[in-house]
Design a protein around this motif. Structure first.
Motif, short mmCIF file in Angstrom:
data_model
loop_
_atom_site.label_atom_id
_atom_site.label_comp_id
_atom_site.label_asym_id
_atom_site.label_seq_id
_atom_site.Cartn_x
_atom_site.Cartn_y
_atom_site.Cartn_z
N ASN A 35 32.97 26.34 -35.00
CA ASN A 35 33.77 26.75 -33.85
C ASN A 35 34.84 27.72 -34.32
OD1 ASN A 35 36.54 26.03 -32.22
ND2 ASN A 35 34.77 26.19 -30.86
N SER A 98 28.45 35.38 -38.97
CA SER A 98 28.67 34.90 -37.62
C SER A 98 30.15 34.90 -37.27
CB SER A 98 28.09 33.49 -37.47
OG SER A 98 28.13 33.06 -36.13
N HIS A 102 32.07 37.14 -34.31
CA HIS A 102 32.62 36.39 -33.17
C HIS A 102 34.07 35.97 -33.38
CE1 HIS A 102 28.61 35.99 -31.37
NE2 HIS A 102 28.16 35.72 -32.57
N GLU A 105 36.23 35.40 -30.42
CA GLU A 105 35.69 34.53 -29.37
C GLU A 105 36.02 33.08 -29.73
OE1 GLU A 105 31.51 35.47 -28.60
OE2 GLU A 105 31.86 37.43 -29.53
N GLN A 107 36.11 30.31 -28.34
CA GLN A 107 35.28 29.20 -27.87
C GLN A 107 33.87 29.21 -28.47
OE1 GLN A 107 36.65 26.76 -26.03
NE2 GLN A 107 38.51 27.97 -26.32
N TYR A 108 33.54 30.22 -29.24
CA TYR A 108 32.18 30.34 -29.77
C TYR A 108 31.88 29.19 -30.72
CZ TYR A 108 28.01 32.15 -32.04
OH TYR A 108 26.73 32.29 -32.54
N SER A 109 30.75 28.52 -30.50
CA SER A 109 30.32 27.41 -31.34
C SER A 109 28.85 27.56 -31.70
CB SER A 109 30.53 26.08 -30.60
OG SER A 109 31.90 25.84 -30.32
N LYS A 162 22.59 39.94 -27.14
CA LYS A 162 23.01 38.54 -26.94
C LYS A 162 21.86 37.74 -26.33
CE LYS A 162 27.87 39.87 -26.32
NZ LYS A 162 28.22 39.57 -27.70
N ASN A 165 20.32 31.54 -26.46
CA ASN A 165 21.36 30.71 -27.07
C ASN A 165 21.03 30.50 -28.55
OD1 ASN A 165 23.65 29.09 -27.23
ND2 ASN A 165 22.50 27.24 -26.72
N GLY A 167 21.77 31.80 -32.72
CA GLY A 167 22.71 32.44 -33.63
C GLY A 167 22.02 33.51 -34.47
#
Length: 216
Positions: A35, A98, A102, A105, A107-109, A162, A165, A167
């Protein structure tokens, strides 16, 4: 277990146990997943721990199945210690890439061993670029080096659009980690497989150029 390496058994076992704990303990899953916000607040352990968690049993199964098929090849060339270096290094490079993509971002998890597994795949391809791989929906075998190039080009497309969902950046970074670490530990490949080494570097150069130009 036959001739399966104890190291491979341990790696798969840790992934399975850690993931099962995450499936059944939401607070554990949340504490150790990748996260951006938490990592930027100092929880760097997530850069490693997230790679032993998985979203569900299907995610876990396919990652471990892929590892099961490719790891023996890499182990046969590098041995246990260097195999672990490639696995753990690919894991870290995947999550670092990663994080880079990100970092704003919060909230990116993400979770999963895909970055580490991608590194093992790319390492195996460097050692045996002509081995044939059978892919779903494609009825003919594909030379491994073509699969490797296509895999990373698709990852670039996935990162840019993108797509899903998934990575894609962690997959790409893991493959880069496996590529670099394998060449560092088996530099003779630069002589014996120079053309293949160069071809496999093409997607890496493309991503670097696209990033520099702000295209991704």
């Amino acid at each position: 277990m036959g001739g399966i390496s104890i190291v491979l058994i341990v790696v798969i076992g840790i992934n399975v146990l850690f993931s099962l704990k995450g499936f059944n303990d939401f607070s554990f899953f949340e504490k150790y997943k990748f996260n951006i916000g938490a990592i930027r607040n100092g929880e760097q352990v997530r850069m490693v721990s997230s790679a032993f968690l998985h979203a569900d049993t299907t995610h876990l199964f396919f990652n471990m199945l892929t590892l099961y098929f490719f790891a023996p090849l890499v182990l046969s060339y590098l041995g246990n210690i260097k195999f672990l270096v490639v696995y753990s290094g690919s894991l870290l490079v995947g999550n670092l890439l990663s994080f880079t993509f990100h970092k704003n971002e919060y909230q990116y998890s993400a979770v999963g061993a895909s970055g580490a597994v991608s590194g093992i795949i790319y390492s195996g391809i460097l050692f045996q670029p002509d081995m044939k791989l059978y892919m779903m929906f494609i009825p003919i075998p594909i030379p491994a080096y073509l699969f490797g190039i296509g895999y990373l080009l698709f990852s670039i497309y996935g990162m840019k659009s993108k797509l899903g969902n998934i990575g894609h950046d962690a997959h790409f970074g893991g493959a880069v980690g496996g590529y670099i670490l394998t060449l560092l530990m088996a530099p003779y490949l630069l002589e014996t497989n120079f053309l293949i080494v160069g071809l496999l570097a093409i997607p890496i150069v493309i991503l670097f150029v696209m990033k520099k130009l702000g295209k991704i």
